[in-house]
Design an enzyme around this catalytic site. Structure first.
Site, PDB file in Angstrom:
ATOM      1  N   LYS A 193       0.872  -1.188   0.000  1.00 50.71           N
ATOM      2  CA  LYS A 193       0.000   0.000   0.000  1.00 50.71           C
ATOM      3  C   LYS A 193       0.899   1.224   0.000  1.00 50.71           C
ATOM      4  O   LYS A 193       2.023   1.171   0.493  1.00 50.71           O
ATOM      5  CB  LYS A 193      -0.865   0.021   1.263  1.00 50.71           C
ATOM      6  CG  LYS A 193      -2.096   0.908   1.141  1.00 50.71           C
ATOM      7  CD  LYS A 193      -3.237   0.158   0.513  1.00 50.71           C
ATOM      8  CE  LYS A 193      -4.425   1.028   0.253  1.00 50.71           C
ATOM      9  NZ  LYS A 193      -5.590   0.205  -0.129  1.00 50.71           N
ATOM     10  N   ASP A 239      -7.164   4.182  -4.446  1.00 51.60           N
ATOM     11  CA  ASP A 239      -7.796   4.053  -3.129  1.00 51.60           C
ATOM     12  C   ASP A 239      -8.405   5.440  -2.868  1.00 51.60           C
ATOM     13  O   ASP A 239      -8.652   6.184  -3.829  1.00 51.60           O
ATOM     14  CB  ASP A 239      -6.763   3.658  -2.051  1.00 51.60           C
ATOM     15  CG  ASP A 239      -7.416   3.202  -0.745  1.00 51.60           C
ATOM     16  OD1 ASP A 239      -7.884   2.063  -0.672  1.00 51.60           O
ATOM     17  OD2 ASP A 239      -7.487   4.003   0.208  1.00 51.60           O
TER      18      ASP A 239
HETATM   19  P1  NDP Z   1     -13.078   7.595  -2.776  1.00 51.26           P
HETATM   20  O1  NDP Z   1     -12.020   8.607  -2.587  1.00 51.26           O
HETATM   21  O2  NDP Z   1     -13.625   7.353  -4.121  1.00 51.26           O
HETATM   22  O3  NDP Z   1     -14.319   7.904  -1.812  1.00 51.26           O
HETATM   23  C1  NDP Z   1     -14.155   8.005  -0.441  1.00 51.26           C
HETATM   24  C2  NDP Z   1     -15.495   8.357   0.182  1.00 51.26           C
HETATM   25  O4  NDP Z   1     -15.370   8.266   1.602  1.00 51.26           O
HETATM   26  C3  NDP Z   1     -15.923   9.791  -0.107  1.00 51.26           C
HETATM   27  O5  NDP Z   1     -17.313   9.878  -0.052  1.00 51.26           O
HETATM   28  C4  NDP Z   1     -15.266  10.541   1.049  1.00 51.26           C
HETATM   29  O6  NDP Z   1     -15.872  11.793   1.336  1.00 51.26           O
HETATM   30  C5  NDP Z   1     -15.472   9.567   2.183  1.00 51.26           C
HETATM   31  N1  NDP Z   1     -14.420   9.734   3.186  1.00 51.26           N
HETATM   32  C6  NDP Z   1     -13.087   9.605   2.997  1.00 51.26           C
HETATM   33  N2  NDP Z   1     -12.416   9.852   4.126  1.00 51.26           N
HETATM   34  C7  NDP Z   1     -13.346  10.147   5.047  1.00 51.26           C
HETATM   35  C8  NDP Z   1     -13.290  10.484   6.408  1.00 51.26           C
HETATM   36  N3  NDP Z   1     -12.112  10.571   7.058  1.00 51.26           N
HETATM   37  N4  NDP Z   1     -14.475  10.716   7.061  1.00 51.26           N
HETATM   38  C9  NDP Z   1     -15.657  10.631   6.403  1.00 51.26           C
HETATM   39  N5  NDP Z   1     -15.769  10.308   5.109  1.00 51.26           N
HETATM   40  C10 NDP Z   1     -14.640  10.064   4.437  1.00 51.26           C
HETATM   41  O7  NDP Z   1     -12.477   6.247  -2.149  1.00 51.26           O
HETATM   42  P2  NDP Z   1     -12.974   4.744  -2.359  1.00 51.26           P
HETATM   43  O8  NDP Z   1     -14.438   4.689  -2.544  1.00 51.26           O
HETATM   44  O9  NDP Z   1     -12.081   4.130  -3.365  1.00 51.26           O
HETATM   45  O10 NDP Z   1     -12.581   4.097  -0.939  1.00 51.26           O
HETATM   46  C11 NDP Z   1     -13.495   4.004   0.138  1.00 51.26           C
HETATM   47  C12 NDP Z   1     -13.031   2.919   1.091  1.00 51.26           C
HETATM   48  O11 NDP Z   1     -12.982   1.661   0.395  1.00 51.26           O
HETATM   49  C13 NDP Z   1     -11.645   3.099   1.684  1.00 51.26           C
HETATM   50  O12 NDP Z   1     -11.623   2.541   2.984  1.00 51.26           O
HETATM   51  C14 NDP Z   1     -10.764   2.256   0.770  1.00 51.26           C
HETATM   52  O13 NDP Z   1      -9.575   1.866   1.409  1.00 51.26           O
HETATM   53  C15 NDP Z   1     -11.690   1.085   0.529  1.00 51.26           C
HETATM   54  N6  NDP Z   1     -11.422   0.264  -0.653  1.00 51.26           N
HETATM   55  C16 NDP Z   1     -11.313   0.808  -1.894  1.00 51.26           C
HETATM   56  C17 NDP Z   1     -11.086   0.004  -2.991  1.00 51.26           C
HETATM   57  C18 NDP Z   1     -11.049   0.541  -4.377  1.00 51.26           C
HETATM   58  O14 NDP Z   1     -10.913  -0.259  -5.299  1.00 51.26           O
HETATM   59  N7  NDP Z   1     -11.169   1.834  -4.601  1.00 51.26           N
HETATM   60  C19 NDP Z   1     -10.909  -1.451  -2.842  1.00 51.26           C
HETATM   61  C20 NDP Z   1     -11.132  -1.939  -1.497  1.00 51.26           C
HETATM   62  C21 NDP Z   1     -11.349  -1.090  -0.459  1.00 51.26           C
HETATM   63  P3  NDP Z   1     -15.258  13.153   0.726  1.00 51.26           P
HETATM   64  O15 NDP Z   1     -15.639  13.143  -0.718  1.00 51.26           O
HETATM   65  O16 NDP Z   1     -15.889  14.215   1.525  1.00 51.26           O
HETATM   66  O17 NDP Z   1     -13.772  13.041   0.939  1.00 51.26           O
HETATM   67  O1  2IT Z   2      -7.933  -1.649  -0.628  1.00 51.12           O
HETATM   68  C1  2IT Z   2      -7.876  -2.149  -1.770  1.00 51.12           C
HETATM   69  O2  2IT Z   2      -8.003  -3.364  -1.966  1.00 51.12           O
HETATM   70  C2  2IT Z   2      -7.672  -1.242  -2.913  1.00 51.12           C
HETATM   71  N1  2IT Z   2      -7.618  -0.039  -2.722  1.00 51.12           N
HETATM   72  C3  2IT Z   2      -7.519  -1.797  -4.292  1.00 51.12           C
HETATM   73  C4  2IT Z   2      -6.125  -2.291  -4.500  1.00 51.12           C
HETATM   74  C5  2IT Z   2      -5.784  -2.714  -5.900  1.00 51.12           C
HETATM   75  O3  2IT Z   2      -4.594  -3.011  -6.096  1.00 51.12           O
HETATM   76  O4  2IT Z   2      -6.639  -2.758  -6.780  1.00 51.12           O
END
Ligand code: NDP
Ligand code: 2IT
Length: 446
Positions: free
Chosen positions: A126, A166
């Site tokens: 990461k 992420d």
């Molecule tokens: P994005 O940046 O696309 O979206 C994040 C969302 O969460 C936004 O709505 C954001 O609000 C909100 N957010 C972020 N930080 C905070 C905080 N500290 N408090 C409240 N709200 C918050 O990220 P993702 O959707 O990609 O990721 C969301 C979660 O999923 C994370 O935990 C990530 O690690 C996990 N994840 C992501 C994967 C991926 O493929 N993208 C895969 C597996 C897990 P705002 O717009 O106001 O910042």
């Molecule tokens: O938390 C996660 O699994 C991710 N942000 C996606 C990682 C990836 O390599 O696609």
């Protein structure tokens, strides 16, 4: 047993005193895996878990760049290369002001087990930066990404370490990062995943995490002969994971009542349908705006500032925003209101005492390392397509994703089945551990 576990956790604590999120993630795994190690002679005495909690390598670097006012900005960049026993390091990059070593080590540690569960050959890593993309122009984001990659490029590669997105890193950032890598190396390779479809990306990768969470949850519900039809679902977040989880639930006949961002949540009692979700996608992805703009289009809905949606009555809750966003009080409220199923879309969104409460109440609970593994799984499929120099169709990738989520669910059952209940936390931790531990033992003390 408790004494052995506590000794182990103390040992990790003494080395990583200022890393609460990392310790939280390690502690959960230790509670499930140490009793398993003690019962299984092949793992006993190998110190495998102690080796797993020590990153193989951590790089930290300066990222200097010039903003639109011609001022010099300095951020900190990182890559945590946690474990490469079963494949090259694989995991996302996070750009958020809260990023520090503790958060990236917890994410990289979780990623080891998640990637192992996917059935694909990927190690755990990461990275990211404390850079805040909010309010920055596209050219500022591009200059930041170029500076970040100018250091990162020497540590990554299609057979070494393959980053992806992420929080704060989506298709725009992956584009700028890929462009700079290609320019520095003079090579077109599959070094990042989440690429655009016309330049090496996989169909379904943007949707994969959200769809995967829903597929996994569907597998859990199926065990109880339930489906999503007419179920009230609350979702936190409105980013990549939340958006596509919502889309899949709506298509399966569920009713999505809430979505949120860091400013608060919207509650639409009539349900967020596909047309309304499209508006949210425009607000968040194109306008890069705030979730309360939803009320401009749908004034009958409610916006709660600086609040989380967990007090809304629902059947199923999917936390899809960030770590530790759902605590014990939220868990109590959910259970009191009749919620019977939680699927973690985010990484570690539920606090340890919230999880304990869910397990004690025999709630269907899917830990993120199992339920959100669809994203990295399709990243693995993107790597496979890049190596083949070939692209699979939407249907082919979606089918493979469904199968992978089915297999992950099955693995959780193997180690998590208890009397009249499945402890998916234990199931995921042990199943994820076994494959990596076997590989580490086979490869000797390295
Ligand atoms: P994005 O940046 O696309 O979206 C994040 C969302 O969460 C936004 O709505 C954001 O609000 C909100 N957010 C972020 N930080 C905070 C905080 N500290 N408090 C409240 N709200 C918050 O990220 P993702 O959707 O990609 O990721 C969301 C979660 O999923 C994370 O935990 C990530 O690690 C996990 N994840 C992501 C994967 C991926 O493929 N993208 C895969 C597996 C897990 P705002 O717009 O106001 O910042
Ligand atoms: O938390 C996660 O699994 C991710 N942000 C996606 C990682 C990836 O390599 O696609």
């Amino acid at each position: 047993m408790e004494k052995i576990i506590n000794n182990f956790i103390n040992q990790v604590y003494n080395r990583n005193k200022n890393e609460p999120e990392f310790l939280q993630a390690v502690s959960e795994v230790a509670h499930n895996v140490i009793p398993f190690i003690i019962k299984n002679e092949i793992y006993y005495g190998q110190n495998v878990l102690l080796r797993m909690v020590e990153p193989e390598r951590v790089v930290s670097f300066r990222v200097a760049w010039i903003d639109d006012n011609e001022e010099i900005q300095v951020n900190r960049g990182y890559r945590v290369e946690m474990n490469s026993a079963i494949g090259p390091y694989k995991g996302g990059l996070r750009f958020h002001p809260s990023v520090n070593l503790s958060i990236l080590k917890f994410l990289a540690f979780e990623q080891i087990f998640k990637n192992s569960l996917t059935t694909l050959p990927m190690g755990g890593g990461k990275g990211g930066s404390d850079f805040n993309p909010k309010g920055r122009s596209d050219t500022e984001v591009m200059r930041f990404c170029q500076s970040f990659m100018t250091e990162l490029f020497r540590h990554i590669g299609p057979n070494r370490d393959i980053p992806a997105g992420d929080i704060g890193v989506g298709s725009r950032e992956i584009g700028y990062l890929f462009g700079q890598y290609k320019r520095l190396k003079n090579e077109f390779t599959g070094v990042l995943t989440g690429k655009g479809v016309s330049w090496g990306g996989s169909l379904i990768r943007p949707e994969a995490t959200g769809y995967g969470v829903v597929y996994f949850t569907q597998n859990m519900l199926k065990e109880k002969n339930i489906d999503f039809k007419n179920k009230k679902v609350i979702i936190s977040g409105s980013g990549n994971v939340a958006q596509y989880a919502a889309e899949k639930i709506i298509k399966m006949g569920g009713i999505v009542l809430t979505m949120s961002d860091s400013s608060g949540y919207v509650f639409d009692k009539d349900g967020i349908d596909l047309e309304k979700l499209e508006k949210i996608m425009t607000i968040k992805n194109i306008d890069r705006g705030r979730i309360d703009q939803y009320l401009k289009y749908y004034p009958k809905s409610i916006f709660k500032k600086n609040s989380k949606p967990w007090n809304i009555k629902c059947d199923i809750a999917l936390p899809c925003a960030t770590e530790n966003e759902l605590d014990k009080n939220n868990a109590k409220e959910l259970v009191k209101n009749g919620c019977f199923c939680i699927g973690e879309g985010a990484n570690m969104p539920c606090t340890p005492d919230a999880i304990e409460l869910f397990l004690n109440n025999k709630i269907l609970f899917a830990p993120g390392k199992a339920s959100n593994a669809g994203g990295v799984a399709v990243s693995g499929l993107e790597m496979a397509q890049n190596s083949l120099r070939y692209n699979w169709s939407r249907e082919e990738v979606d089918e493979k994703l469904k199968n992978i989520m089915f297999e992950i669910h099955k693995s959780c059952l193997i180690y998590g089945k208890e009397k009249n209940y499945v402890n998916y936390v234990k199931g995921a931790n042990i199943a994820g551990f076994v494959k990596v531990a076997d590989a580490m033992i086979a490869q000797g003390v390295v």
